[in-house]
Design a protein around this motif. Structure first.
Motif, mmCIF file in Angstrom:
data_model
loop_
_atom_site.group_PDB
_atom_site.id
_atom_site.type_symbol
_atom_site.label_atom_id
_atom_site.label_comp_id
_atom_site.label_asym_id
_atom_site.label_seq_id
_atom_site.Cartn_x
_atom_site.Cartn_y
_atom_site.Cartn_z
ATOM 1 N N TYR A 167 0.832 -1.203 0.000
ATOM 2 C CA TYR A 167 0.000 0.000 0.000
ATOM 3 C C TYR A 167 0.865 1.251 0.000
ATOM 4 O O TYR A 167 0.629 2.189 -0.776
ATOM 5 N N GLU A 168 1.859 1.279 0.869
ATOM 6 C CA GLU A 168 2.706 2.464 0.973
ATOM 7 C C GLU A 168 3.442 2.752 -0.331
ATOM 8 O O GLU A 168 3.587 3.923 -0.733
ATOM 9 N N THR A 169 3.906 1.695 -1.015
ATOM 10 C CA THR A 169 4.611 1.883 -2.283
ATOM 11 C C THR A 169 3.696 2.476 -3.342
ATOM 12 O O THR A 169 4.078 3.423 -4.054
ATOM 13 N N TYR A 171 0.935 4.150 -2.805
ATOM 14 C CA TYR A 171 0.541 5.493 -2.368
ATOM 15 C C TYR A 171 1.608 6.513 -2.769
ATOM 16 O O TYR A 171 1.304 7.568 -3.336
ATOM 17 N N VAL A 172 2.866 6.203 -2.473
ATOM 18 C CA VAL A 172 3.959 7.114 -2.815
ATOM 19 C C VAL A 172 4.095 7.231 -4.333
ATOM 20 O O VAL A 172 4.342 8.333 -4.868
ATOM 21 N N LEU A 173 3.944 6.128 -5.056
ATOM 22 C CA LEU A 173 4.033 6.157 -6.512
ATOM 23 C C LEU A 173 2.963 7.070 -7.105
ATOM 24 O O LEU A 173 3.249 7.902 -7.985
ATOM 25 N N ILE A 174 1.737 6.945 -6.626
ATOM 26 C CA ILE A 174 0.639 7.737 -7.170
ATOM 27 C C ILE A 174 0.809 9.222 -6.849
ATOM 28 O O ILE A 174 0.657 10.080 -7.721
ATOM 29 N N THR A 175 1.127 9.525 -5.590
ATOM 30 C CA THR A 175 1.307 10.937 -5.234
ATOM 31 C C THR A 175 2.484 11.534 -6.005
ATOM 32 O O THR A 175 2.428 12.690 -6.454
ATOM 33 N N GLY A 176 3.546 10.760 -6.171
ATOM 34 C CA GLY A 176 4.695 11.246 -6.925
ATOM 35 C C GLY A 176 4.359 11.495 -8.380
ATOM 36 O O GLY A 176 4.785 12.505 -8.964
ATOM 37 N N LEU A 177 3.599 10.594 -8.989
ATOM 38 C CA LEU A 177 3.214 10.768 -10.388
ATOM 39 C C LEU A 177 2.311 11.984 -10.570
ATOM 40 O O LEU A 177 2.414 12.701 -11.573
ATOM 41 N N ILE A 178 1.432 12.214 -9.610
ATOM 42 C CA ILE A 178 0.557 13.384 -9.690
ATOM 43 C C ILE A 178 1.399 14.660 -9.731
ATOM 44 O O ILE A 178 1.201 15.531 -10.583
ATOM 45 N N MET A 179 2.353 14.762 -8.810
ATOM 46 C CA MET A 179 3.204 15.943 -8.764
ATOM 47 C C MET A 179 4.061 16.057 -10.015
ATOM 48 O O MET A 179 4.239 17.141 -10.577
ATOM 49 N N PHE A 180 4.612 14.941 -10.454
ATOM 50 C CA PHE A 180 5.495 14.949 -11.627
ATOM 51 C C PHE A 180 4.738 15.377 -12.886
ATOM 52 O O PHE A 180 5.200 16.252 -13.632
ATOM 53 N N VAL A 181 3.579 14.771 -13.126
ATOM 54 C CA VAL A 181 2.832 15.071 -14.352
ATOM 55 C C VAL A 181 2.247 16.484 -14.299
ATOM 56 O O VAL A 181 2.182 17.173 -15.317
ATOM 57 N N ARG A 182 1.847 16.932 -13.112
ATOM 58 C CA ARG A 182 1.340 18.305 -12.981
ATOM 59 C C ARG A 182 2.407 19.321 -13.370
ATOM 60 O O ARG A 182 2.115 20.328 -14.010
ATOM 61 N N THR A 183 3.638 19.051 -12.967
ATOM 62 C CA THR A 183 4.722 19.997 -13.251
ATOM 63 C C THR A 183 5.431 19.704 -14.574
ATOM 64 O O THR A 183 6.189 20.551 -15.065
ATOM 65 N N ASP A 194 7.968 3.786 -17.535
ATOM 66 C CA ASP A 194 9.237 3.335 -16.950
ATOM 67 C C ASP A 194 9.276 3.591 -15.445
ATOM 68 O O ASP A 194 9.798 2.774 -14.678
ATOM 69 N N ILE A 195 8.740 4.739 -15.017
ATOM 70 C CA ILE A 195 8.716 5.060 -13.590
ATOM 71 C C ILE A 195 7.872 4.033 -12.834
ATOM 72 O O ILE A 195 8.275 3.532 -11.771
ATOM 73 N N ILE A 196 6.711 3.721 -13.382
ATOM 74 C CA ILE A 196 5.831 2.737 -12.742
ATOM 75 C C ILE A 196 6.513 1.376 -12.676
ATOM 76 O O ILE A 196 6.552 0.728 -11.622
ATOM 77 N N ALA A 197 7.062 0.937 -13.805
ATOM 78 C CA ALA A 197 7.669 -0.396 -13.883
ATOM 79 C C ALA A 197 8.867 -0.533 -12.954
ATOM 80 O O ALA A 197 9.002 -1.545 -12.241
ATOM 81 N N SER A 198 9.745 0.475 -12.931
ATOM 82 C CA SER A 198 10.940 0.381 -12.094
ATOM 83 C C SER A 198 10.590 0.479 -10.608
ATOM 84 O O SER A 198 11.198 -0.198 -9.778
ATOM 85 N N THR A 199 9.612 1.305 -10.267
ATOM 86 C CA THR A 199 9.189 1.423 -8.869
ATOM 87 C C THR A 199 8.637 0.103 -8.351
ATOM 88 O O THR A 199 8.883 -0.283 -7.202
ATOM 89 N N LEU A 200 7.898 -0.594 -9.206
ATOM 90 C CA LEU A 200 7.267 -1.851 -8.808
ATOM 91 C C LEU A 200 8.145 -3.066 -9.106
ATOM 92 O O LEU A 200 7.728 -4.208 -8.871
#
Length: 216
Positions: A167-169, A171-183, A194-200
């Protein structure tokens, strides 16, 4: 006097419940309309009550504060996000991990940058950091919990899950992607993939990193 039977009583209670829900929905629609037309900074109970055609006391019957009503409207946006994720999960082809990564990267980018969701866009541009953080937290929490209870379970039935703290992984992946894609709204979907695949730790199931494929 005519005595009402149990069925009539149940029907009446059902009608009252629908009326209750309809009034609440009208207030939420008024909150949404106020934010869209006047801006988040001008959201007030008086403005909402006027648009909904109700009294302030009726507003307070459903919501203790205007912030609670706003959170309820934003929850509808989160409901939409979960519905999109559910549709993606149900349409996945079993065993096609790379195809699933391609489609989820596309879906997540569109979900984050989509201009049609005026409520989430209003929060992003409101300058209210507390409200934005709360919205992102609740969205990430629900999406992460859904993935852990569905997609991860399916994956684990055929492959080894190589991450701890699921869950924590997520959660951090989703919040990080939100910030990354927003900016970085122009970020390629391949980068998100690639970010999703490498994180998981599932990049070995892609054509880009065949040498990292797990034995199982």
């Amino acid at each position: 006097m005519t005595e009402r039977g149990p069925m009539a009583s149940d029907a009446n209670r059902h009608h009252e419940r629908l009326t209750h829900d309809d009034r609440r929905d009208e207030i939420l629609a008024a909150v949404r309309q106020t934010v869209v037309e006047d801006g988040l900074s001008r959201l007030s109970i008086s403005a909402v009550a006027s648009r909904a055609g109700c009294t302030r006391s009726l507003f307070y019957h459903y919501f203790p504060t205007k912030e609670d009503a706003l959170q309820a409207v934003l929850d509808l946006s989160i409901d939409s996000f979960v519905e999109q994720l559910t549709a993606w999960n149900e349409s996945r082809v079993s065993g096609d991990i790379e195809g699933s990564l391609d489609s989820v990267a596309h879906m997540l980018k569109n979900m984050i940058v989509k201009k049609g969701d005026v409520m989430s866009q209003s929060v992003v541009h409101s300058g209210n950091a507390t409200l934005y953080a709360s919205f992102v937290h609740r969205a990430a929490d629900r999406l992460a919990r859904y993935i852990c209870s569905s997609t991860v379970v399916d994956f684990a039935a055929h492959h080894e899950v190589q991450i701890d703290h699921l869950y924590e992984t997520f959660y951090v992946l989703i919040t990080g992607l939100i910030m990354f894609v927003r900016t970085h709204p122009d970020a390629p979907e391949g980068t998100i993939k690639d970010i999703i695949a490498s994180t998981l730790h599932i990049e070995g199931y892609t054509a880009k990193y065949p040498d990292r494929r797990p034995e199982r």
